[in-house]
Design a protein around this motif. Structure first.
Motif, short mmCIF file in Angstrom:
data_model
loop_
_atom_site.label_atom_id
_atom_site.label_comp_id
_atom_site.label_asym_id
_atom_site.label_seq_id
_atom_site.Cartn_x
_atom_site.Cartn_y
_atom_site.Cartn_z
N UNK C 2 -3.16 -2.87 -5.76
CA UNK C 2 -1.77 -2.47 -6.02
C UNK C 2 -0.90 -3.71 -6.09
N UNK C 3 0.14 -3.60 -6.92
CA UNK C 3 1.02 -4.75 -7.11
C UNK C 3 1.94 -4.84 -5.89
N UNK C 4 2.12 -6.06 -5.45
CA UNK C 4 3.08 -6.26 -4.38
C UNK C 4 4.47 -6.10 -4.98
N UNK C 5 5.26 -5.24 -4.40
CA UNK C 5 6.59 -5.00 -4.97
C UNK C 5 7.59 -5.99 -4.41
N UNK C 13 12.46 1.85 -6.63
CA UNK C 13 11.69 3.02 -6.22
C UNK C 13 12.57 4.02 -5.48
N UNK C 36 9.02 12.02 0.40
CA UNK C 36 8.74 11.84 -1.02
C UNK C 36 8.06 10.50 -1.27
N UNK C 37 8.51 9.48 -0.55
CA UNK C 37 7.96 8.15 -0.76
C UNK C 37 6.74 7.89 0.12
N UNK C 101 0.96 9.52 -13.59
CA UNK C 101 2.16 9.38 -12.78
C UNK C 101 2.07 8.16 -11.88
N UNK C 102 0.93 8.01 -11.20
CA UNK C 102 0.76 6.87 -10.31
C UNK C 102 0.73 5.56 -11.09
N UNK C 105 4.08 4.51 -12.10
CA UNK C 105 4.85 4.01 -10.96
C UNK C 105 4.74 2.50 -10.85
N UNK C 106 3.59 1.96 -11.27
CA UNK C 106 3.41 0.51 -11.18
C UNK C 106 3.96 -0.19 -12.41
N UNK C 169 0.91 12.76 -7.12
CA UNK C 169 -0.50 12.81 -7.47
C UNK C 169 -1.18 14.08 -6.95
#
Lengths: 117, 655, 221
Positions: C2-5, C13, C36-37, C101-102, C105-106, C169
């Motif tokens: 996963x990308x570090x945000x 987000x 939700x998050x 969807x996931x 998100x990235x 998801x």
């Protein structure tokens, strides 16, 4: 009970080798003492059934269907299982920590396997 | 757990048995069918004996609440109690109470019960919890396959009970049939030909026999000639020696296959699983560090509620204000005017008067403490926290050769050791049960006493409480450690189901608290009055002074307490909280120094709990055990108390 | 994996999530936002304080949060990117409906306006995401048709699925399994009065679904 299901390749992995979050199928409980084996079977920890490890310390916490079971590590190490699958859900930001923990678990597993050989 | 309503022998021609796994709500349904209350909690093993009640909706019928069974053929004592019901009771209907979210497990038992040929209905309980997990069952399909009425219920909210009652009228003998492997089928027909008629079908009796069910074995022993019994035994032994799997295992595996097929048909994932706060907290409570933090919070709240609020504020209000200033002066004056003979009047309202001592102790001191404890305990029980405590404390109990399950009787022992002695049945084997009973008798103070102890120690200082706690824990651990090595047998490792954390239903908790209080007071007040009467007689005859003198070397010399404390210890023989109460009054009058408080509290805590518990131990474990425990505990209590005194004086604590 | 945000991205987000949830209610409780998050309410509160300082949301104590005009505009632009990516991933890359969807998100934080404009052209200005939710235009405005949640329907009601909302998801893979997707016509055969389970007929098959999942399905009655 005594014969292992053919479909699953025999491993020497036990529940005690799984990290939290991992899922695996039970192969055999033959090494568990009979009284406890009967109880485990009754709870649903039976050959062919999928279990998930939720926690390893202070005791192993398993989830079978909707049942959560606490068993001592000594018992956990007598139940052989298949290779664990990858953790199913890892998404969004909140899950990142869980995912990291899971990856650490995989490394732990590889180490364990190496040591056993 | 103890049944609070004395089970009356009901003269009924038939009965309805509630049978099911542990912690599925049998007792709640029992309550709804009979109007009787049975102690219910959110942990397995709440019902350890049978409870009977007259069915409200069925004339001339008794409802029987049975202990939960995990496995049938039975393996534990409680399971045997339930198996016995199947053989001995004129059962009209069996209601299986099942857990909707654990369908596999539930149906495994349903199949077995269906084989017995007794009319059967399945109450699929806790539908709400299944719903929360997004699991649902196609009930119509299930009914069709089982040919058994299936009724969805949420017993705690009374949902589905009316439908259940309606269905009981319509139950019929189930016709479900399982074909076992040839080897088993042959064995069944051989065994069947030797069996007499019984309540359950010959086929299912044969299956239980092959699975080595102890209840079936003892029933058969009584009902067939010994030659035949021996033949059956030989046949079974031979069967065990041929083939890899035992007949019991083969039977179980066959049933599991049938259940798997059935479950695949009727179980549906119809919604998302919902991870509520309960699940989150439930997992948090068993984590190594955070779990301990939660435990500390729970203990602190308990301490505050029972120790400060119950034993402090409430006792003060009742003892000093209500009894001391209002009721007792009135009663005393009244008695002296009615009964002019001083010695008789003294018997009621004197120093050791039935009212001024016995009833005042019981109502003003013990009642508020016990009430607050039972209330707090009820909440803990119903929430499902206790099994998590078992996981958390497993390692500690490991030292004492036990597993974490022992925490259940131990915490209950804080309520009442006599009740707890009964619950030791949830331990796996005799050795574990005996160990727990020893620890209960030695180191677990009951709530009344604990409240007094906490109250007294809190009034001295925090360090006093800590010293008391450390001494008790150390004594408990070392005695446990020693006993585990002396007693023969092996430790059984932890294997425990964790029920979901639930928000306790307050009405349920309140009813339970009241029922426990009633039971407790019925046990306590006669003992208190008896104790007071004995003290009165001893005082008037001069025996008391004699005894106080005789025990002076021990109490004053060895323990370093005022001579009057002997009286308290004498009372402690009857009930240790009674003894503690005596010490409490002494402290209130300023007769005890901090060291004396700590020493006396440690000694009285380690005392034998009470006469009732000695009886209970005798009844459940034999009189020799009971005597042996008593013979060890008394000297030990004084030994530890005295050593502590020398230690405290030596380090100059509390001066 | 996963990308570090970055901080800015996680702010995005948050406002995106608030933007999605505002469709239903004016004020979004922090607990709703947190679940939700998939994070704890504590960390949600911390982050909300930070984006309040940036002027993106307003926080009403004990009630919840609401987007400011700036916040709303930015939220809609993130949603636009998100839903466009979803379109691209399903239509062009043929990735599974429940996975995009996931993935989106990235991707939504990754690129600038020029890529998004190109994407719009490439996709021929789609008006909704594969899950039926409207794609805001470059001004952050969008239109959507009124619908009702499936769990409010009664026995005998019929309708066409408009969208799945809010998306996640879990929800999407559950629905994909049962082939419940926007555009499908359905009719409610039965609502169980014991546990609220809905039996619906969709694509000629009967499906049983629970109340919780049904509340994610918006239907044009």
């Amino acid at each position: 009970m005594s014969q292992q299901p053919e479909a699953d390749a025999p491993t020497d992995l036990t529940i005690a080798d799984l990290a939290p979050g991992m899922e695996a199928k039970v192969i055999s409980l033959q090494a568990v003492q009979e009284v406890r084996r009967e109880r485990l079977l009754a709870y649903g920890v039976a050959p062919g059934r999928t279990i998930q490890v939720l926690q390893r310390s202070p005791a192993t916490i398993l989830k079978v269907d909707q049942t959560e079971l606490a068993i001592e590590n000594d018992v956990a190490s007598r139940i052989t299982v298949t290779e664990p699958n990858r953790m199913k859900r890892a998404f969004h930001h909140g899950q990142r920590r869980r995912k990291r923990r899971f990856r650490r678990g995989l490394k732990f597993l590889q180490r364990r396997k190496r040591n056993k050989r | 757990m103890h049944n609070h309503h004395p089970s009356v022998e009901l003269k009924t021609s038939s009965s309805i048995a509630l049978i099911g796994h542990p912690n599925v709500g049998k007792s709640v349904i029992f309550h709804q069918l009979t109007g009787h209350y049975v102690t219910v909690a959110n942990y397995p093993g709440t019902t350890v004996e049978l409870t009977r009640g007259a069915a409200t909706h069925f004339p001339d019928t008794a409802v029987i609440d049975t202990p939960g069974i995990l496995t049938l053929p039975s393996r534990t004592d409680e399971e045997q109690v339930t198996a016995q019901v199947l053989f001995d009771e004129p059962l009209r209907v069996i209601i299986q109470v099942g857990d909707a979210k654990n369908l596999r497990r539930t149906l495994q038992l349903t199949l077995q019960l269906a084989e017995m040929g007794i009319p059967l209905a399945l109450a699929l309980n806790m539908m709400d919890e299944a719903n929360h997990r997004g699991v649902s069952v196609d009930l119509n399909l299930l009914r069709e396959h089982l040919e058994v009425p299936v009724i969805p219920t949420i017993a705690t909210r009374g949902k589905g009970i009316a439908q259940l009652i309606e269905q009981i009228h319509k139950t019929q003998k189930p016709s479900f049939f399982i074909q076992y492997p040839d080897k088993i089928e042959h064995a069944i027909s051989y065994v069947e030909s030797h069996l007499p008629d019984s309540n359950i079908s010959k086929r299912s009796l044969a299956l239980l026999w092959l699975g080595r069910d102890p209840a079936a074995e003892s029933w058969l022993k009584k009902h067939i000639v010994s030659n035949t019994y021996q033949e059956l035994l030989n046949h079974r032994k031979l069967l065990h020696e041929t083939g890899e799997d035992s007949p019991g295992t083969l039977i179980r595996l066959t049933r599991m296959e049938v259940v798997d097929r059935l479950v695949n048909l009727v179980l549906r994932q119809t919604d998302l699983g919902f991870r509520g706060t309960g699940v989150w907290l439930g997992h948090l409570a068993i984590q190594p560090i955070r779990g301990v933090v939660i435990l500390a919070i729970v203990l602190y709240v308990l301490y505050w509620f029972v120790g400060i609020f119950g034993a402090g504020i409430l006792v003060n209000l009742l003892e000093t204000n209500l009894f001391g200033e209002l009721i007792n002066p009135l009663v005393t004056d009244g008695i002296y005017t009615i009964i002019p003979i001083p010695i008789v009047a003294d018997f009621f309202v004197g120093e050791y008067g039935l009212w001024t001592m016995g009833m005042t102790y019981a109502l003003a001191l013990i009642l508020p403490i016990v009430s607050t404890f039972f209330l707090a305990f009820g909440i803990m029980e119903d929430s499902g926290y206790l099994p998590r405590l078992a996981v958390l404390t497993n390692r500690v109990f490991r030292i004492m050769g036990l597993n974490g399950k022992a925490i259940l009787p131990m915490v209950l022992g804080l309520g009442c050791v006599t009740m707890a002695t009964l619950t030791t049945r949830i331990m796996e084997n005799k050795r574990d049960r005996l160990l727990v009973i020893i620890l209960l008798a030695l180191a677990i103070p009951c709530s009344a006493q604990l409240g007094i102890v906490m109250g007294m120690l809190a009034s001295v200082s925090l360090s006093a409480t800590m010293i008391w706690l450390v001494v008790i824990v150390v004594v408990m651990l070392s005695v446990g450690w020693l006993a585990a090595r002396v007693l023969p047998g092996e430790r059984s490792p932890l294997l425990l189901e964790l029920p979901p954390l639930r928000l306790p239903i307050m009405s349920n908790v309140l009813i339970k608290t009241l029922a426990r209080l009633e039971w407790y007071l019925k046990e306590v007040i006669p003992l208190f009055l008896l104790g007071t009467a004995i003290m009165f007689v001893m005082q008037k005859t001069g025996l008391l002074d004699l005894l106080i003198q005789a025990s002076e070397p021990l109490v004053s010399g060895w323990l370093g307490l005022p001579a009057d404390a002997s009286a308290a210890f004498l009372l402690g023989f009857l009930r240790r909280d009674f003894g503690a109460t005596g010490l409490f009054l002494m402290e209130a009058q300023g007769l005890l120094s901090p060291v004396q408080v700590v020493v006396s509290m440690v000694t009285i805590t380690l005392f034998i709990p009470c006469v009732a518990s000695v009886f209970m131990i005798g009844k459940s474990r034999g009189w020799r055990t009971s005597l042996a425990i008593t013979a060890i505990v008394f000297p030990l209590a004084f030994l530890v108390g005295g050593l502590l005194k020398y230690l405290l004086v030596a380090i100059g604590w509390g001066i | 994996m996963s990308v570090q945000l970055t901080k800015g991205e996680s702010a995005e987000m948050y406002i995106k999530a608030i933007g999605e949830l505002t469709l239903e209610e004016a004020l979004v409780p922090i607990s709703t936002l947190a679940s939700r998050l998939g994070i704890s309410p504590v960390s949600a509160t911390e982050m909300v304080h930070r984006i309040v300082e940036q002027g993106l949301v307003e926080h009403e104590r004990y009630k919840g949060v609401r987007l400011t005009e700036t916040g709303k505009r930015r939220a809609m632009l993130v949603l636009r990117r998100h839903r466009l990516w979803e379109r691209f991933l399903t239509d062009k890359l043929k990735l599974p409906w429940e996975d995009v969807h996931d993935l989106a998100c990235r991707l939504e934080h990754a690129v600038g306006t020029e890529v998004i404009d190109a994407l719009v052209d490439f996709l021929d200005e789609p008006s909704s995401c594969p899950h039926g939710n409207p794609i805001p235009n470059s001004e952050g405005e969008f239109e959507y048709s009124d619908g009702v949640q499936l769990n409010t329907l009664r026995q005998g009601d019929e309708g066409v699925i408009l969208r799945i909302h809010p998306e996640s998801r879990d929800v999407l893979s559950f629905l994909a399994q049962k082939r419940i997707k926007p555009g499908a016509a359905l009719s409610v055969i039965d609502v169980d009065d014991f546990d609220g389970l809905l039996t619906i007929s969709i694509n000629g098959v009967d499906q049983i679904i629970g109340q919780r999942i049904a509340s994610h399905i918006v239907v044009a009655a």
